[in-house]
Design an enzyme around this catalytic site. Structure first.
Site, PDB file in Angstrom:
ATOM      1  N   ARG A 146      -3.949  -4.517   1.134  1.00 59.88           N
ATOM      2  CA  ARG A 146      -4.487  -5.848   0.891  1.00 59.88           C
ATOM      3  C   ARG A 146      -3.445  -6.616   0.084  1.00 59.88           C
ATOM      4  O   ARG A 146      -2.641  -6.016  -0.619  1.00 59.88           O
ATOM      5  CB  ARG A 146      -5.795  -5.775   0.100  1.00 59.88           C
ATOM      6  CG  ARG A 146      -6.922  -4.996   0.760  1.00 59.88           C
ATOM      7  CD  ARG A 146      -8.156  -4.994  -0.143  1.00 59.88           C
ATOM      8  NE  ARG A 146      -9.298  -4.322   0.473  1.00 59.88           N
ATOM      9  CZ  ARG A 146      -9.621  -3.049   0.276  1.00 59.88           C
ATOM     10  NH1 ARG A 146      -8.871  -2.305  -0.546  1.00 59.88           N
ATOM     11  NH2 ARG A 146     -10.669  -2.513   0.860  1.00 59.88           N
ATOM     12  N   LYS A 170     -10.307  -2.322  -4.283  1.00 60.71           N
ATOM     13  CA  LYS A 170     -11.496  -3.008  -4.779  1.00 60.71           C
ATOM     14  C   LYS A 170     -12.249  -2.117  -5.761  1.00 60.71           C
ATOM     15  O   LYS A 170     -12.335  -0.910  -5.582  1.00 60.71           O
ATOM     16  CB  LYS A 170     -12.408  -3.388  -3.606  1.00 60.71           C
ATOM     17  CG  LYS A 170     -11.834  -4.495  -2.726  1.00 60.71           C
ATOM     18  CD  LYS A 170     -12.828  -4.892  -1.649  1.00 60.71           C
ATOM     19  CE  LYS A 170     -12.304  -6.053  -0.822  1.00 60.71           C
ATOM     20  NZ  LYS A 170     -13.252  -6.437   0.251  1.00 60.71           N
ATOM     21  N   HIS A 242      -3.450 -10.498   5.534  1.00 54.93           N
ATOM     22  CA  HIS A 242      -4.452  -9.566   6.056  1.00 54.93           C
ATOM     23  C   HIS A 242      -4.213  -9.230   7.519  1.00 54.93           C
ATOM     24  O   HIS A 242      -4.661  -8.197   8.013  1.00 54.93           O
ATOM     25  CB  HIS A 242      -5.851 -10.158   5.867  1.00 54.93           C
ATOM     26  CG  HIS A 242      -6.803  -9.203   5.212  1.00 54.93           C
ATOM     27  ND1 HIS A 242      -6.583  -8.650   3.967  1.00 54.93           N
ATOM     28  CD2 HIS A 242      -7.984  -8.684   5.644  1.00 54.93           C
ATOM     29  CE1 HIS A 242      -7.592  -7.838   3.662  1.00 54.93           C
ATOM     30  NE2 HIS A 242      -8.444  -7.845   4.658  1.00 54.93           N
ATOM     31  N   ARG A 245      -2.498  -5.999   7.784  1.00 55.13           N
ATOM     32  CA  ARG A 245      -3.423  -4.883   7.513  1.00 55.13           C
ATOM     33  C   ARG A 245      -4.275  -4.592   8.748  1.00 55.13           C
ATOM     34  O   ARG A 245      -4.470  -3.439   9.128  1.00 55.13           O
ATOM     35  CB  ARG A 245      -4.301  -5.255   6.314  1.00 55.13           C
ATOM     36  CG  ARG A 245      -5.375  -4.241   5.942  1.00 55.13           C
ATOM     37  CD  ARG A 245      -6.053  -4.721   4.662  1.00 55.13           C
ATOM     38  NE  ARG A 245      -7.324  -4.084   4.403  1.00 55.13           N
ATOM     39  CZ  ARG A 245      -7.481  -2.928   3.755  1.00 55.13           C
ATOM     40  NH1 ARG A 245      -6.423  -2.271   3.324  1.00 55.13           N
ATOM     41  NH2 ARG A 245      -8.689  -2.444   3.523  1.00 55.13           N
ATOM     42  N   HIS A 268     -11.735   1.731   2.646  1.00 56.58           N
ATOM     43  CA  HIS A 268     -13.057   1.206   2.970  1.00 56.58           C
ATOM     44  C   HIS A 268     -14.131   2.142   2.408  1.00 56.58           C
ATOM     45  O   HIS A 268     -14.061   3.357   2.603  1.00 56.58           O
ATOM     46  CB  HIS A 268     -13.248   1.105   4.483  1.00 56.58           C
ATOM     47  CG  HIS A 268     -12.492  -0.022   5.107  1.00 56.58           C
ATOM     48  ND1 HIS A 268     -12.171  -0.060   6.449  1.00 56.58           N
ATOM     49  CD2 HIS A 268     -11.990  -1.165   4.572  1.00 56.58           C
ATOM     50  CE1 HIS A 268     -11.516  -1.165   6.712  1.00 56.58           C
ATOM     51  NE2 HIS A 268     -11.387  -1.854   5.595  1.00 56.58           N
ATOM     52  N   TYR A 277     -12.273  -1.948  13.942  1.00 53.45           N
ATOM     53  CA  TYR A 277     -10.950  -1.856  14.565  1.00 53.45           C
ATOM     54  C   TYR A 277     -10.964  -1.101  15.890  1.00 53.45           C
ATOM     55  O   TYR A 277      -9.982  -1.099  16.610  1.00 53.45           O
ATOM     56  CB  TYR A 277      -9.964  -1.180  13.612  1.00 53.45           C
ATOM     57  CG  TYR A 277      -9.733  -1.992  12.366  1.00 53.45           C
ATOM     58  CD1 TYR A 277      -8.939  -3.138  12.401  1.00 53.45           C
ATOM     59  CD2 TYR A 277     -10.335  -1.653  11.160  1.00 53.45           C
ATOM     60  CE1 TYR A 277      -8.747  -3.900  11.269  1.00 53.45           C
ATOM     61  CE2 TYR A 277     -10.133  -2.411  10.021  1.00 53.45           C
ATOM     62  CZ  TYR A 277      -9.348  -3.535  10.081  1.00 53.45           C
ATOM     63  OH  TYR A 277      -9.161  -4.302   8.967  1.00 53.45           O
TER      64      TYR A 277
END
Length: 302
Positions: A146, A170, A242, A245, A268, A277
């Protein structure tokens, strides 16, 4: 049909809610659509039930109206009936148990490997910024970072001898992510030939990537760099950090990578996020069947 109630609702939106003219008109259009749909029977406003609302939404769906538009229309209709209950015109709101239409997950934009290569090659390695930019983009794509993880990357997070970098994602969660040889190659070029000449600010000492003034990079700066190099490569797609990514994940899955492994590398929390994806992988498999399956081949020959 329902003129009095719609007028009262319009006055409420304008006077008490203070909505803009655009929002005011949009709400009233939504109510008018439902009113017109139910005028065929006709159905009085006090007779409207949940089944009528569901049938109306189903009709919108059959007309090809997107789920996002259906949801916005339902929002206007729900506000209308809530107002009528509050106003005392109705005893019950027929929309109270109606769920919003399921929104399809937006598929991310991706770049082909050739497009990625073309963008990377636009970085001018004869300039300090060009070397830095090449190294940054190699990590955006080569490690699926990210933009916040890229600009927050610290020198002590680099484990080149093991082929990994430590990433803070995150929720400040840490993970180890493998990076390719090219990423480390250009990173070393930047660290050895560019960064030592940058007047590093005290609060930016630990950060890997710096601007020319010695401060940490901003998200906007990275975005502008990506956009500029894509334009120089002649790519007209909407590009952001992004995008690299997304492309990293998509290319891994197309190549047969395990979904759980990709989930781990991307950081994730849920594998459902990673599953988005697989759309390109399915498209790829479909194309393979069409091109190479014997039955499909026979169809082409007929």
């Amino acid at each position: 049909m329902w003129e009095t109630e719609i007028q009262s609702f319009g006055d409420y939106l304008k006077i008490e809610r203070g909505l803009s003219k655009h929002s005011h008109e949009a709400y009233l259009r939504d109510i008018q659509k439902l009113s017109t749909y139910l005028s065929i029977a006709p159905i009085a406003i006090s007779e409207v039930e949940e089944s009528h609302i569901l049938a109306f939404l189903k009709d919108l769906h059959s007309l090809g109206i997107e789920a996002s538009t259906q949801s916005r229309t339902l929002s206007g209709i729900r506000a209308f009936f809530q107002f009528l209950v509050f106003d005392g015109t109705l005893k019950a709101d027929p929309t109270v148990h109606v769920k919003n239409p399921q929104m399809g997950r937006k598929l991310p934009d991706t770049l082909s490997f050739d497009e990625i290569t073309a963008i990377l090659e636009q970085a001018d390695l004869s300039s300090p910024e060009g070397v830095r930019n090449r190294a940054m983009l190699e990590f955006l794509y080569g490690a699926g970072l990210r933009v916040s993880e890229l600009i927050g990357l610290k020198r002590e997070d680099i484990y080149e001898d093991q082929g990994f970098i430590k990433v803070r994602g995150k929720g400040d969660k840490e993970r180890l992510v493998p990076a390719g040889r090219d990423a480390f190659k250009y990173l070393n070029l930047y660290l050895e030939s560019v960064r030592p000449s940058v007047p590093v600010k005290k609060d930016a000492t630990h950060f890997v990537f710096l601007n020319r003034r010695g401060s940490g990079l901003s998200r906007v700066m990275v975005f502008l760099i990506c956009k500029d190099l894509a334009a120089k490569a002649g790519i007209t797609k909407v590009i952001s950090p992004h995008t690299f990514r997304h492309s990293f994940a998509t290319h891994l899955i197309e190549g047969g990578a395990d979904l759980r492994a990709v989930q781990e590398m991307l950081g994730h929390e849920s594998i459902l996020t990673t599953e988005i994806y697989t759309h390109l992988d399915r498209a790829y498999l479909t194309q393979m069947v069409q091109d190479f399956h014997p039955f499909s081949s026979l169809k082409h020959k007929e």
